[in-house]
Write a protein that holds these residues in place. Structure first.
Motif, PDB file in Angstrom:
ATOM      1  N   PRO A   1       8.328  -3.828   0.848  1.00 47.68           N
ATOM      2  CA  PRO A   1       9.288  -4.741   1.718  1.00 47.68           C
ATOM      3  C   PRO A   1      10.071  -5.585   0.316  1.00 47.68           C
ATOM      4  O   PRO A   1       9.637  -5.657  -0.816  1.00 47.68           O
TER       5      PRO A   1
ATOM      6  N   PHE B   1       9.070  -0.150  10.010  1.00 43.43           N
ATOM      7  CA  PHE B   1       9.676  -0.292   8.642  1.00 43.43           C
ATOM      8  C   PHE B   1      11.392  -0.157   9.016  1.00 43.43           C
ATOM      9  O   PHE B   1      11.753   0.970   9.796  1.00 43.43           O
TER      10      PHE B   1
ATOM     11  N   TRP C   1       8.009   2.691  -1.663  1.00 40.69           N
ATOM     12  CA  TRP C   1       8.668   1.756  -1.102  1.00 40.69           C
ATOM     13  C   TRP C   1       7.945   0.677  -0.607  1.00 40.69           C
ATOM     14  O   TRP C   1       6.795   0.604  -0.288  1.00 40.69           O
TER      15      TRP C   1
ATOM     16  N   PHE D   1      13.460  -2.607   3.019  1.00 35.96           N
ATOM     17  CA  PHE D   1      12.419  -1.835   2.154  1.00 35.96           C
ATOM     18  C   PHE D   1      13.361  -1.484   1.058  1.00 35.96           C
ATOM     19  O   PHE D   1      14.559  -1.104   0.916  1.00 35.96           O
TER      20      PHE D   1
ATOM     21  N   GLU E   1       3.439  -1.256   2.151  1.00 41.90           N
ATOM     22  CA  GLU E   1       4.149  -0.512   1.527  1.00 41.90           C
ATOM     23  C   GLU E   1       4.399   0.708   2.547  1.00 41.90           C
ATOM     24  O   GLU E   1       3.555   0.916   3.388  1.00 41.90           O
ATOM     25  N   ASP E   2       5.207   1.727   1.736  1.00 47.54           N
ATOM     26  CA  ASP E   2       5.375   3.008   2.570  1.00 47.54           C
ATOM     27  C   ASP E   2       5.604   3.981   1.521  1.00 47.54           C
ATOM     28  O   ASP E   2       6.269   4.042   0.311  1.00 47.54           O
TER      29      ASP E   2
END
Lengths: 210, 307
Positions: free
Chosen positions: A204, A22, A202, A27, A183-184
């Protein structure tokens, strides 16, 4: 060497078999999941669930997993002390040396393991911010066996984002958050990140692939 | 980072990284089960062409506490006795699938040479009068535990046979790298011919600097290497350069005493001083295992770049 490389900054890179990379530029912010009040309410409920599950808070020890799990463990201890009038010892666990992806990528300790009491015959409550593949928790269970033989081990997480790669389940969850692997989940806690508490999703830049 | 051949392989940030990692491993060594699975499946060979107890045991203990397998080459019963060359020996070890060689050799530069022959990690555990980088790292680590993380301006005297000492060479560099003011103290016959490349000052008057140091680092007087007499007699050395009880009383109350071991009690250090509260010599040994765990982990485990 750079802090950004450090493993286990789990809001950034708790990764499973295929390390994801990441970087902040690709992002973008998707959604706010929790604000400070939501987070406080969730922690309050989790503290109650810990007390309820253990019929009180005797013989517990909270062990936070670095980095944010430690902060959450301290907050839970404050809440438990308030509701049950018990001081629950809080420790910190670094699992770097027990990870299964050492030598696949840089893995550095995030802190020094601190065990405040003899954990034998106590119930250890592991505390982490985000539960994802389960590999961090597996490492933590291995780390625990080197430290002692607890009567029981429980797991408490602020966010469960799914995508388990190991049969591990939390006993108390602040928020079940379905996510995509791309995702994050970013947990921000005042004492570590400054600002106000929040949980954000968050994703991409390119949007909705996969 | 692949090899640790010289303390100069690490800049200040690199030394600090080793120290930070050592903190974590030191807590591991204090547990009932002082072992982590970090290097499971790795093999470390210790190849010592010179006598050593503490360094070899320290490395082997470190490797075992990281769950690595350890192969020890015993010189007296190995093919070295049949005249096998260093190159053949290390290439044989490499062919067995070893991940790192910890090497001590009487010739300066031998580990560097080995590193050009093999593809595995090479760690210098002392080569001739050249370097002993892990000793330097454990010295800096131990000093930081007592003097604070910031060693800039700390006044450190290294006393003894500097010229023949690989410990002095590595440790002086490491302390200087951390910003400390290093003074070498020795009779002129035991000082290097030139201080070019040494980030230090030198004196032959120990008494003159006693009141002006934070840490005294004593080197072992190496009887076995005193081929040509560097001083007229041991008694004369003791009277001018030994840390006697009398000299110890002239040190400030907070001054620390270190020694890489093994000590010659009654020569470079008096028995009472060696046992005093100012002495952190046993702590050096204890920290040595954790420091070597950190080095092995950095080279074999983390794959992390070292600054």
């Amino acid at each position: 060497m750079a802090a950004a490389n450090r493993a286990g900054d789990k809001t950034q890179n708790e990764v499973g078999a295929e390390p994801a990379v990441f970087d902040n530029e690709s992002f973008v912010f998707r959604a706010q999941v929790f604000d400070a009040n939501d987070l406080r309410r969730a922690l309050t409920r989790m503290a109650h669930e810990i007390i309820e599950r253990n019929h009180g808070a005797d013989n517990l020890v909270l062990l936070g997993l670095y980095t944010r799990g430690v902060a959450i463990a301290h907050r839970l201890a404050v809440a438990i002390a308030f509701f049950d009038a018990r001081e629950v010892p809080v420790g910190a666990l670094d699992v770097a040396f027990f990870r299964d992806d050492i030598s696949l990528r840089p893995v550095s300790p995030l802190g020094t393991t601190e065990i405040p009491v003899d954990i034998s015959d106590r119930t250890v409550v592991l505390v982490d911010d985000v539960l994802y593949t389960g590999r961090t928790v597996r490492s933590a269970l291995d780390a625990l066996t080197e430290i002692g033989r607890p009567r029981a081990v429980q797991l408490v997480v602020l966010v469960d984002r799914g995508h388990r790669e190991i049969p591990i389940r939390a006993d108390s969850v602040g928020k079940n958050l379905p996510t995509k692997r791309t995702e994050d989940v970013r947990v921000r806690l005042t004492e570590i990140d400054g600002g106000s508490d929040s949980i954000e999703l968050w994703g991409p830049v390119d949007g909705d692939e996969a | 980072m692949k090899n640790l051949l010289s303390i100069s392989d690490l800049d200040q940030a690199g030394i600090i990284e080793v120290c930070d990692l050592t903190d974590s491993f030191l807590t591991v060594t204090h547990r009932d089960i002082p072992k982590v699975p970090a290097l499971r499946g790795k093999t470390v060979a210790s190849v010592f062409y010179e006598d050593s107890t503490r360094t070899r045991l320290s490395f082997e203990t470190a490797a075992k506490r990281l769950s690595a397998d350890v192969m020890t080459m015993n010189m007296s019963s190995s093919s070295v006795q049949k005249g096998e060359s260093l190159r053949d020996t290390v290439q044989t070890i490499e062919a067995m699938g070893v991940d790192a060689i910890v090497i001590r050799h009487r010739h300066a530069g031998a580990p560097n040479q080995v590193a050009t022959w093999v593809d595995l990690s090479v760690i210098n555990a002392g080569d001739g009068r050249h370097e002993h980088p892990t000793q330097a790292l454990l010295d800096v680590y131990t000093a930081r535990r007592h003097l604070g993380d910031d060693l800039s301006g700390a006044r450190i005297a290294i006393v003894g046979d500097i010229r023949r000492s690989r410990v002095a060479r590595s440790t002086a560099k490491a302390f200087a790298q951390m910003g400390a003011k290093v003074t070498l103290v020795a009779p002129p016959t035991m000082l290097p011919d030139s201080l070019a490349g040494w980030p230090v000052t030198a004196t032959s008057d120990f008494d003159e600097i006693l009141s002006d140091v934070d840490l005294v680092y004593l080197l072992r007087i190496q009887h076995e290497r005193q081929d040509s007499m560097a001083f007229p007699s041991l008694r004369e050395y003791v009277s001018r350069y030994g840390l006697t009880n009398d000299r110890a009383t002239r040190l400030g109350p907070e001054v620390l005493i270190m020694h890489p071991g093994p000590m010659n009690r009654g020569v470079e250090i008096s028995p009472e001083v060696a046992e005093s509260d100012a002495s952190i010599i046993t702590e050096q040994v204890e920290n040595g295992v954790a420091v070597r765990m950190a080095v092995l982990y950095l080279l074999l485990g983390s794959g992390a770049p070292v600054a």
